[in-house]
Design an enzyme around this catalytic site. Structure first.
Site, PDB file in Angstrom:
ATOM      1  N   ASP A 204     -40.222  31.147 -10.366  1.00  0.00           N
ATOM      2  CA  ASP A 204     -41.488  31.556 -10.982  1.00  0.00           C
ATOM      3  C   ASP A 204     -41.276  32.657 -12.017  1.00  0.00           C
ATOM      4  OD1 ASP A 204     -44.565  31.799 -10.863  1.00  0.00           O
ATOM      5  OD2 ASP A 204     -43.882  33.847 -10.504  1.00  0.00           O
ATOM      6  N   GLU A 276     -39.253  28.151 -14.455  1.00  0.00           N
ATOM      7  CA  GLU A 276     -40.540  28.153 -15.155  1.00  0.00           C
ATOM      8  C   GLU A 276     -40.441  29.123 -16.327  1.00  0.00           C
ATOM      9  OE1 GLU A 276     -45.103  29.562 -15.211  1.00  0.00           O
ATOM     10  OE2 GLU A 276     -43.557  30.663 -14.155  1.00  0.00           O
TER      11      GLU A 276
HETATM   12  C1  GLC Z   1     -46.302  31.849 -12.914  1.00  0.00           C
HETATM   13  C2  GLC Z   1     -47.275  31.098 -12.047  1.00  0.00           C
HETATM   14  C3  GLC Z   1     -48.632  31.715 -12.218  1.00  0.00           C
HETATM   15  C4  GLC Z   1     -48.585  33.166 -11.805  1.00  0.00           C
HETATM   16  C5  GLC Z   1     -47.486  33.894 -12.541  1.00  0.00           C
HETATM   17  C6  GLC Z   1     -47.206  35.224 -11.928  1.00  0.00           C
HETATM   18  O1  GLC Z   1     -46.558  31.717 -14.258  1.00  0.00           O
HETATM   19  O2  GLC Z   1     -47.246  29.743 -12.366  1.00  0.00           O
HETATM   20  O3  GLC Z   1     -49.596  31.042 -11.477  1.00  0.00           O
HETATM   21  O4  GLC Z   1     -49.805  33.778 -12.069  1.00  0.00           O
HETATM   22  O5  GLC Z   1     -46.273  33.192 -12.526  1.00  0.00           O
HETATM   23  O6  GLC Z   1     -46.523  35.077 -10.722  1.00  0.00           O
END
Ligand code: GLC
Ligand code: MG
Length: 556
Positions: A204, A276
Site C-alpha cells: 500500500d 500500489e
Molecule cells: C492507498 C489505499 C487508500 C489509502 C491510502 C493510505 O492508496 O488504496 O485507500 O487511503 O493508501 O493508506
C-alpha cells in the site's frame, strides 16, 4: 507460468463484501461464506484490503496492530480458516501490507511521541521535526508539504513539542524508514503473515516510504487552481525516492527466502508482491525492476465517456512498450479508491470493459461487484465517512470521496441485497440492487455476470493465457487487437468505444506481420451473449459498447 501470471485477481474490500454477524460491516466469516462465488466466476486469487486492528479513520489503512485482526472483522482463527478454505478451493490469498504509516493509536507512535530522549527506543520510529519560526515569530512546519487528504503534512504534538509527518490523515503518522529498527519491525510483520500461509502482499502507498533527508525544502507549486490541495504540487521530494526501491528489493528477497524454506518441505509455494504506485508509467516501471512482481497498472481506470478508442489504445501501448523485458503486464478497472466503471462509462460499456480487462495480455484485477456491473452509490456530505471526501470540503467532496464505490456487494434482491441483516449498513446499498445482484444475474444467461464468466472461461485458452499481442485496427470508435500463438488459432478482439455504430473491414487491412485475415472466422464471444457462429471479417458491425472475439486461421 507462475500461479499469479495465470490468475484473475479479485479485490475484496472486507467491510463491504459480506456481513455474517449483523453489525452492518462485512467480516472474514462473511468472506469465507462467499468464496464459492469467486470460484464460480473464474477467479484464481483474491486481494483482501486491510482487516487489522484499526481506529478506522481511513477504514483500516490506519493500522494499530499489524499482527492481529480487528474484532469487527473477526479473529486470527477466522483468518486461518479463511486461508484454509481458500486454499482448499485453489484460491490464493494476497493481503494488504501498509508499510508507509501506522495509526496514531499504534503503540509505536504512542511510545514515540512520549519523549524525544535517547533512552526512548521508539523515538525515531516516525518522522519528527522542530519546525521553524516564521517572520511573525510563530512556529510553523519546516516546509509547505500538503497531505493527500488536504492540510499540512505536519501536525504539532504538544507532548513531544515537535511536528510529525503524515502523507495521509493526521491520524496516520509516517514511519521513518531512515531508522533500521523500522525495517526490522516491518520484516517481522511480513514473516508473521507468510508463516500464516498468505500467498502475497499488495504494498500500500509504497511510493511514499521516504521523504528527502533535508526536510527544509518546499515542493514546487505547479497547478495553483487544482481542486484538491495535494494536486497543486509536484511531489519530487516526497514520492518514489530511490531508497524506496532498495527496501522493495529487500522485501522481495525475504519473500523468495520463504519460498525456498517451504520448498524444502516439498511444498512449492511461490509468493507474490504487487506495488500500489500511481502517477504515470515512468514512475511505475522502476517497481518492476526493484522487486515487485508488478506495479498495479491503472491506465484503464482513466477511461471515461469523453475518451475514445485512440486514447485507450495509446494508454495500453504505453504500458506494454515501457515495460522492462520479461515482465508481465497487468490491468485494473477499479478499486476502493476509484469511481466504478458503470458510473464513469454508463452501463452500456460494462461488458466491453470487462472484455478488455480479461483478454489483454497479462494479469487482470477485478474490484468486487464489477462482475455484475455495480454502480457507485450516492452519499451526502453529511454522511461522508472517507477522510479524502471530508478533507475536500462540501463543494468538492463528490469529486474526492471514495465512499460511493465502497457500497456493499449486491448478492440478492432481499433486504440490504443479502449483504447484512443489520438495520443499517455502514454505507447504504446502491438503490439498483433489486435488478443488479448476483442471484438475479445468475438466472439470466446474458447478464453482466454470465458474460464475465464466459470471458474468464475464454481467457483460459492458450492464445489468451500465453499468446502474443498486436493491435489490429484502431480509430475513434474501434479498438481491436489480435492474440496469437504458434500452433493455435488467432483470436481477433474488436470493441466499439465510440458514440455511433461502426462497420470494420478486416480483410482489407495491412498487417505489419504479414498475417492476412481470411474472409470468415468463428465468433466465439459477443458482449450480448450471442452463441458461437460463423462471421464475416469484411463487415464486423458493432454498436457503442459492443465487442466480439473472432477466431480464425490466419492466411500467410
Ligand atoms: C492507498 C489505499 C487508500 C489509502 C491510502 C493510505 O492508496 O488504496 O485507500 O487511503 O493508501 O493508506
Ligand atoms: Mg512516508
Amino acid at each position: 507460468m507462475k500461479w499469479w501470471q495465470r490468475s484473475v485477481f479479485y479485490q475484496v474490500y472486507p467491510r463491504s463484501f459480506q456481513d455474517s454477524d449483523g453489525d452492518g460491516v462485512g467480516d472474514l466469516t462473511g468472506v469465507i461464506s462467499r468464496l464459492d462465488h469467486l470460484v464460480d466466476i473464474g477467479v484464481g486469487a483474491m486481494w483482501l484490503s486491510p482487516f487489522f486492528p484499526s481506529p478506522m479513520v481511513d477504514f483500516g489503512y490506519d493500522v494499530s496492530d499489524y499482527c492481529n485482526i480487528d474484532p469487527v472483522f473477526g479473529s486470527l482463527s477466522d483468518f486461518d480458516r479463511l486461508i484454509a478454505e481458500a486454499h482448499f478451493r485453489d484460491l490464493k490469498v494476497v493481503i494488504d501490507f501498509v508499510p508507509n504509516h501506522t495509526s496514531d493509536q499504534h503503540p509505536w507512535f504512542v511510545a514515540s511521541k512520549s519523549s524525544k530522549e535517547e533512552s526512548n527506543v521508539y523515538r525515531d520510529y516516525y518522522v519528527w521535526h522542530d519546525g521553524r519560526v516564521n517572520r511573525q515569530g510563530k512556529r510553523v512546519p519546516p516546509n509547505n508539504w500538503v497531505s493527500h487528504f488536504s492540510g499540512s503534512m505536519w501536525t504539532w504534538d504538544e507532548g513531544r513539542q515537535q511536528y510529525y509527518l503524515h502523507q495521509y490523515a493526521v491520524e496516520q503518522p509516517d514511519l521513518n524508514y531512515r531508522n533500521p529498527l523500522v525495517h526490522a519491525e516491518m520484516e517481522r510483520v511480513l514473516e508473521f503473515w507468510l508463516e500464516r500461509g498468505v500467498d502475497g502482499f499488495r504494498l500500500d502507498a509504497v511510493s511514499f516510504l521516504y521523504e528527502v533527508e533535508n526536510l527544509e525544502q518546499d515542493e514546487e507549486l505547479i497547478n495553483p487552481s487544482a481542486k484538491g490541495e495535494y494536486h497543486r504540487y509536484l511531489h519530487t521530494l516526497t514520492k518514489s525516492l530511490s531508497e524506496t526501491h532498495e527496501v522493495i528489493g529487500k522485501w522481495r528477497e525475504l519473500l523468495d527466502r520463504y519460498e525456498h524454506k517451504l520448498q524444502k518441505d516439498l511444498q512449492v509455494h511461490k509468493r507474490f508482491m504487487v506495488a500500489e504506485v500511481s502517477g504515470g508509467v515512468e514512475l511505475q516501471m522502476p517497481y518492476y525492476r526493484s522487486g515487485a512482481h508488478m506495479p498495479f497498472n491503472f491506465q484503464l481506470t482513466g477511461m471515461n465517456r469523453n475518451r475514445d478508442s485512440m486514447w485507450l489504445a495509446k494508454s495500453i501501448a504505453q504500458w506494454l512498450d515501457s515495460m522492462p523485458d520479461g515482465c508481465t503486464p497487468n490491468w485494473v478497472l477499479g478499486s476502493h479508491d476509484i469511481k466504478r466503471i458503470a458510473s464513469k462509462m454508463g452501463s452500456t460499456f460494462i461488458n466491453v470493459m470487462n472484455m478488455l480487462l480479461l483478454l489483454l495480455p497479462g494479469v487482470p484485477t477485478t474490484y468486487y461487484g464489477e462482475e455484475i456491473g455495480m454502480v457507485d452509490t450516492d452519499v451526502t456530505y453529511e454522511e461522508t465517512q472517507d477522510p479524502q471526501g471530508r478533507g475536500a470540503g462540501k463543494e468538492n467532496y463528490k469529486i474526492f470521496s471514495r465512499d460511493p464505490c465502497r457500497s456493499p456487494m449486491q448478492w440478492t434482491e432481499g433486504t440490504h441485497s443479502g449483504f447484512s441483516t443489520a438495520g443499517k449498513t455502514w454505507i447504504p446499498v446502491q438503490g439498483n440492487f433489486r435488478t443488479c445482484n448476483v442471484e438475479t444475474q445468475l438466472r439470466n444467461p446474458n447478464s453482466h455476470l454470465n458474460i464475465y464468466k464466459q470471458l474468464t472461461t475464454l481467457r483460459r485458452k492458450k492464445v489468451f493465457a500465453e499468446g502474443n499481442f498486436d493491435f489490429a485496427s484502431v480509430n475513434e470508435e474501434i479498438l481491436s487487437f489480435i492474440r496469437f500463438h504458434d500452433g493455435e488459432r488467432t483470436s481477433l478482439v474488436v470493441a466499439n468505444f465510440g458514440k455511433s455504430p461502426k462497420t470494420e473491414n478486416f480483410t482489407s487491412l495491412n498487417n505489419p506481420r504479414r498475417m492476412y485475415y481470411p474472409k470468415t472466422g468463428v465468433m466465439t464471444f459477443r458482449t450480448d451473449g450471442s452463441p458461437e457462429a460463423e462471421i464475416s471479417l469484411s463487415d464486423v458491425v458493432l454498436t457503442p459498447g459492443e465487442g466480439v472475439v473472432i477466431e480464425f486461421h490466419p492466411l500467410r
